[in-house]
Design a protein around this motif. Sequence first.
Motif, PDB file in Angstrom:
ATOM      1  N   THR A  19     133.194  33.516  78.484  1.00 51.60           N
ATOM      2  CA  THR A  19     132.990  31.969  78.811  1.00 51.60           C
ATOM      3  C   THR A  19     132.532  32.189  80.381  1.00 51.60           C
ATOM      4  O   THR A  19     132.765  32.395  80.953  1.00 51.60           O
ATOM      5  N   ASP A  20     132.089  31.098  80.707  1.00 51.09           N
ATOM      6  CA  ASP A  20     131.151  30.496  81.308  1.00 51.09           C
ATOM      7  C   ASP A  20     131.394  28.815  81.105  1.00 51.09           C
ATOM      8  O   ASP A  20     131.194  28.070  79.952  1.00 51.09           O
ATOM      9  N   PRO A  21     132.846  28.506  82.529  1.00 49.29           N
ATOM     10  CA  PRO A  21     132.988  29.301  83.595  1.00 49.29           C
ATOM     11  C   PRO A  21     133.635  29.729  83.263  1.00 49.29           C
ATOM     12  O   PRO A  21     134.957  30.224  81.961  1.00 49.29           O
ATOM     13  N   ASP A  22     134.132  30.904  84.048  1.00 57.37           N
ATOM     14  CA  ASP A  22     135.172  32.155  84.029  1.00 57.37           C
ATOM     15  C   ASP A  22     136.116  32.200  84.823  1.00 57.37           C
ATOM     16  O   ASP A  22     135.834  32.460  86.260  1.00 57.37           O
ATOM     17  N   PRO A  23     137.504  31.643  85.145  1.00 52.25           N
ATOM     18  CA  PRO A  23     138.120  31.873  83.495  1.00 52.25           C
ATOM     19  C   PRO A  23     137.930  30.371  83.249  1.00 52.25           C
ATOM     20  O   PRO A  23     137.186  29.289  83.438  1.00 52.25           O
ATOM     21  N   ALA A  24     138.240  30.012  81.788  1.00 48.25           N
ATOM     22  CA  ALA A  24     137.660  28.559  81.142  1.00 48.25           C
ATOM     23  C   ALA A  24     138.361  27.622  81.701  1.00 48.25           C
ATOM     24  O   ALA A  24     139.980  27.677  82.117  1.00 48.25           O
ATOM     25  N   GLN A  25     137.991  26.082  81.963  1.00 48.55           N
ATOM     26  CA  GLN A  25     138.815  25.603  82.400  1.00 48.55           C
ATOM     27  C   GLN A  25     138.490  24.337  80.992  1.00 48.55           C
ATOM     28  O   GLN A  25     138.063  23.708  80.067  1.00 48.55           O
ATOM     29  N   THR A  26     139.237  23.311  81.497  1.00 55.29           N
ATOM     30  CA  THR A  26     139.736  22.339  80.817  1.00 55.29           C
ATOM     31  C   THR A  26     138.151  21.298  80.447  1.00 55.29           C
ATOM     32  O   THR A  26     137.124  22.065  81.484  1.00 55.29           O
ATOM     33  N   GLY A  27     137.388  20.732  79.262  1.00 50.76           N
ATOM     34  CA  GLY A  27     136.382  20.364  79.137  1.00 50.76           C
ATOM     35  C   GLY A  27     135.332  21.657  78.793  1.00 50.76           C
ATOM     36  O   GLY A  27     135.722  22.002  77.670  1.00 50.76           O
ATOM     37  N   VAL A  28     133.781  21.196  78.933  1.00 49.24           N
ATOM     38  CA  VAL A  28     133.314  21.591  77.637  1.00 49.24           C
ATOM     39  C   VAL A  28     132.721  22.947  77.840  1.00 49.24           C
ATOM     40  O   VAL A  28     133.250  23.590  79.292  1.00 49.24           O
ATOM     41  N   VAL A  29     133.123  24.012  78.090  1.00 49.03           N
ATOM     42  CA  VAL A  29     132.867  25.807  78.033  1.00 49.03           C
ATOM     43  C   VAL A  29     132.149  26.528  76.982  1.00 49.03           C
ATOM     44  O   VAL A  29     131.904  26.049  75.391  1.00 49.03           O
ATOM     45  N   LEU A  30     130.832  26.678  77.824  1.00 45.66           N
ATOM     46  CA  LEU A  30     130.275  27.652  76.588  1.00 45.66           C
ATOM     47  C   LEU A  30     130.512  29.261  76.963  1.00 45.66           C
ATOM     48  O   LEU A  30     131.607  30.304  77.470  1.00 45.66           O
ATOM     49  N   VAL A  31     130.616  29.557  75.113  1.00 50.45           N
ATOM     50  CA  VAL A  31     131.341  30.833  75.024  1.00 50.45           C
ATOM     51  C   VAL A  31     130.570  31.367  74.640  1.00 50.45           C
ATOM     52  O   VAL A  31     129.444  31.583  72.981  1.00 50.45           O
ATOM     53  N   GLN A  32     130.038  33.089  74.891  1.00 50.97           N
ATOM     54  CA  GLN A  32     129.423  33.608  74.441  1.00 50.97           C
ATOM     55  C   GLN A  32     129.953  35.066  74.183  1.00 50.97           C
ATOM     56  O   GLN A  32     130.636  35.569  73.923  1.00 50.97           O
ATOM     57  N   LEU A  33     130.007  34.885  72.473  1.00 52.31           N
ATOM     58  CA  LEU A  33     130.100  35.597  71.043  1.00 52.31           C
ATOM     59  C   LEU A  33     129.220  36.559  70.722  1.00 52.31           C
ATOM     60  O   LEU A  33     127.738  36.465  69.870  1.00 52.31           O
ATOM     61  N   GLU A  34     130.034  37.861  70.542  1.00 50.07           N
ATOM     62  CA  GLU A  34     129.473  38.621  69.899  1.00 50.07           C
ATOM     63  C   GLU A  34     129.980  38.934  69.003  1.00 50.07           C
ATOM     64  O   GLU A  34     131.301  39.215  68.581  1.00 50.07           O
ATOM     65  N   ALA A  35     129.767  39.450  67.497  1.00 54.16           N
ATOM     66  CA  ALA A  35     130.121  38.949  65.915  1.00 54.16           C
ATOM     67  C   ALA A  35     129.524  40.013  65.224  1.00 54.16           C
ATOM     68  O   ALA A  35     128.025  40.297  65.463  1.00 54.16           O
ATOM     69  N   ASP A  36     130.081  41.029  64.569  1.00 55.51           N
ATOM     70  CA  ASP A  36     129.301  42.572  64.018  1.00 55.51           C
ATOM     71  C   ASP A  36     130.190  42.218  62.788  1.00 55.51           C
ATOM     72  O   ASP A  36     131.663  41.773  62.490  1.00 55.51           O
ATOM     73  N   TRP A  37     130.395  42.645  61.569  1.00 52.41           N
ATOM     74  CA  TRP A  37     131.026  42.908  60.442  1.00 52.41           C
ATOM     75  C   TRP A  37     130.942  44.652  60.628  1.00 52.41           C
ATOM     76  O   TRP A  37     131.345  45.137  61.637  1.00 52.41           O
ATOM     77  N   ALA A  38     132.556  45.228  60.171  1.00 53.03           N
ATOM     78  CA  ALA A  38     133.986  45.494  60.305  1.00 53.03           C
ATOM     79  C   ALA A  38     132.744  47.199  60.429  1.00 53.03           C
ATOM     80  O   ALA A  38     132.984  47.960  60.682  1.00 53.03           O
ATOM     81  N   SER A  39     131.873  47.244  59.319  1.00 53.81           N
ATOM     82  CA  SER A  39     130.846  48.655  59.408  1.00 53.81           C
ATOM     83  C   SER A  39     130.088  49.040  60.607  1.00 53.81           C
ATOM     84  O   SER A  39     129.304  49.598  60.436  1.00 53.81           O
ATOM     85  N   GLY A  40     129.787  46.973  61.504  1.00 62.47           N
ATOM     86  CA  GLY A  40     128.997  47.389  62.801  1.00 62.47           C
ATOM     87  C   GLY A  40     127.574  46.761  62.181  1.00 62.47           C
ATOM     88  O   GLY A  40     127.219  46.401  64.176  1.00 62.47           O
ATOM     89  N   GLU A  41     127.161  46.332  61.796  1.00 60.65           N
ATOM     90  CA  GLU A  41     126.374  45.635  61.541  1.00 60.65           C
ATOM     91  C   GLU A  41     126.041  44.364  62.255  1.00 60.65           C
ATOM     92  O   GLU A  41     127.542  43.490  61.943  1.00 60.65           O
TER      93      GLU A  41
END
Length: 108
Positions: A19-41
């Motif tokens: 998250t940005d900010p880190d730690p997350a605060q109340t209000g607007v937070v940008l979350v950088q999310l990495e998402a993969d299928w179980a197969s690794g794709e």
Amino acid sequence: MLLLLACAAPEALTLAASTDPDPAQTGVVLVQLEADWASGEAVTEGLTVVAWMPAHGHGATAEPRLSNLGDGAWEVTVEFAMAGLWELQVQADTDDRYGEGAVDVEVE
């Protein structure tokens, strides 16, 4: 006529978040999310995110906004109305696959 539909169990998604900010605060937070299928794709399409506060049984007041950064990287803009433990419930739904997962975000 009886029509039966077979529903496969959802794939488990592999998720990592910061998250940005880190730690997350109340209000607007940008979350950088990495998402993969179980197969690794990498999950490259069809992603949705719901912000949920389990202890209070409610979601965020505004729907999270997603930006696809490519190769399984996503930027999620979330407005957290209050401090506490939030769960980002993630779903990936494409023409031929469906997966679910969640990541916790502690908001101060």
